[in-house]
Design an enzyme around this catalytic site. Structure first.
Site, mmCIF file in Angstrom:
data_model
loop_
_atom_site.group_PDB
_atom_site.id
_atom_site.type_symbol
_atom_site.label_atom_id
_atom_site.label_comp_id
_atom_site.label_asym_id
_atom_site.label_seq_id
_atom_site.Cartn_x
_atom_site.Cartn_y
_atom_site.Cartn_z
ATOM 1 N N SER A 152 0.875 -1.142 -0.062
ATOM 2 C CA SER A 152 0.001 0.068 0.045
ATOM 3 C C SER A 152 1.043 1.097 -0.115
ATOM 4 O O SER A 152 1.909 1.223 0.400
ATOM 5 C CB SER A 152 -0.831 -0.081 1.270
ATOM 6 O OG SER A 152 -1.663 1.267 1.478
ATOM 7 N N TYR A 208 -3.021 -1.012 10.682
ATOM 8 C CA TYR A 208 -3.241 -1.396 9.228
ATOM 9 C C TYR A 208 -1.696 -0.929 8.642
ATOM 10 O O TYR A 208 -1.037 -1.672 8.011
ATOM 11 C CB TYR A 208 -4.417 -0.510 8.449
ATOM 12 C CG TYR A 208 -3.958 -0.917 6.831
ATOM 13 C CD1 TYR A 208 -4.452 -2.302 6.386
ATOM 14 C CD2 TYR A 208 -3.736 0.166 6.120
ATOM 15 C CE1 TYR A 208 -4.430 -2.340 4.981
ATOM 16 C CE2 TYR A 208 -3.700 0.171 4.643
ATOM 17 C CZ TYR A 208 -4.014 -1.178 4.012
ATOM 18 O OH TYR A 208 -4.108 -1.339 2.782
#
Ligand SMILES: NC(=O)c1ccc[n+]([C@@H]2O[C@H](COP(=O)([O-])OP(=O)(O)OC[C@H]3O[C@@H](n4cnc5c(N)ncnc54)[C@H](OP(=O)(O)O)[C@@H]3O)[C@@H](O)[C@H]2O)c1
Length: 295
Positions: A158, A171
């Site tokens: 990400s 996360y």
């Protein structure tokens, strides 16, 4: 030894199968985790339409009905937290398609919200899925890639593996872990001709109900609920998953050892800004963009 005999048996199977049908050819094969929705599903369709074989794996195979319509796609069950299901899907894919060229570690989700509100079980599930799940799948494919003397491991990390936003602390820690894990792992795998590639999407418009688990407690609601809403708004204006599928395609085919592939919207620019701006300036910009209406 196990995989050497695979090569002989599958070569015979493919020669035989080619005489019988056009479905199984010596095309390349991508193995995808989390192919039921979002980025994984878009990548499965994109690769299938380019003529690759696709092993589309998912926890609930009934979600793969659309994909199963493609003759060069097979759907197999796989939960990244269950090692037997990983080995079984890999073995079936090699037996059916005659090999695997690209392992795409894509499965994952985001536990989001006030850290204080997160239970131990929620934290562990987040790491089990996003970090240990990727490690499980990677470790399972390595003996095969070593025996084959090559292969490519692509990971959906990400932009959140390089920079951070409010409420995504846990996360981010999983995606930063993956970035570090993969950046180091590439050294020992290079001598076996195994390439590692991290796809780093910015916000992508996928199914938030599936992709995000939000938690808060009253003490944080004034901040967390509003900031979360602000960020969901930016997801809604973000590009769809096809842009990521095309980046996976590039990474699968560019035949070099490049590690990082930022993709989507402002993500690549933000990564550059994070690198060159003083951290206080950068976090100030993040606060401006995400904290409107909080406090
Ligand atoms: N969307 C974004 O803005 C964005 C940005 C950067 C990175 N990413 C990353 O991109 C990847 C795909 O996310 P997405 O946005 O496409 O979300 P998504 O549509 O929710 O897809 C996530 C996939 O992961 C699967 N999955 C979850 N836990 C699993 C497990 N234990 N075993 C196997 N599969 C599991 C889901 O399966 P089920 O259908 O069974 O739930 C689903 O197929 C994730 O790693 C995510 O962190 C997303």
């Amino acid at each position: 030894m196990k995989y050497t005999s695979y090569f002989i048996v599958t070569k015979l199977r493919i020669t035989f199968a080619n005489e019988k049908s056009n479905i199984i050819k010596m095309n390349k094969t991508i193995f995808i985790t989390g192919a039921s929705t979002g980025i994984g599903k878009a990548t499965a369709i994109y690769f299938a339409e380019q003529g690759w074989n696709v092993a589309a794996t998912m926890r609930t195979v009934s979600k793969g009905a659309d994909l199963a319509k493609y003759p060069n796609v097979k759907v197999w069950p796989l939960d990244v937290m269950q090692t037997e299901s990983i080995q079984s899907a890999i073995d079936q894919s090699i037996a059916h398609f005659g090999g695997i060229d690209v392992m795409f570690n894509n499965a994952g989700y985001a536990l989001v919200g006030a850290f204080e509100a997160m239970s131990d079980a929620q934290l562990r599930k987040q790491f089990d899925t996003n970090v240990f799940g990727v490690m499980n799948v990677t470790r399972a494919i390595l003996p095969y890639f070593r025996a084959k003397k090559g292969g490519t491991i692509i990971n959906t990390t990400s932009m959140g593996g390089i920079i951070t936003f409010p409420l995504y602390s846990v996360y981010h820690s999983t995606k930063w872990a993956l970035e570090g894990f993969m950046e180091s792992l590439q050294f020992e795998l290079r001598s076996h001709n195994i390439k590692i590639k991290n796809i780093e999407p910015s916000a992508i418009n996928t199914d938030f109900d599936n992709a995000i688990e939000f938690v808060s407690i009253p003490a944080y609601d004034g901040y967390a609920v509003r900031a979360h809403q602000n960020m969901l708004e930016s997801y809604k204006q973000a590009p769809g998953p096809l842009v990521v599928a095309k980046k996976v395609w590039k990474a699968a085919n560019d035949n070099n050892f490049r590690l990082r592939y930022p993709v989507g919207g402002l993500g690549p620019l933000l990564i550059v800004m994070r690198k060159f701006l003083p951290l206080a300036w950068f976090t100030g910009l993040v606060r401006l963009a995400t904290e409107k209406g909080t406090h």
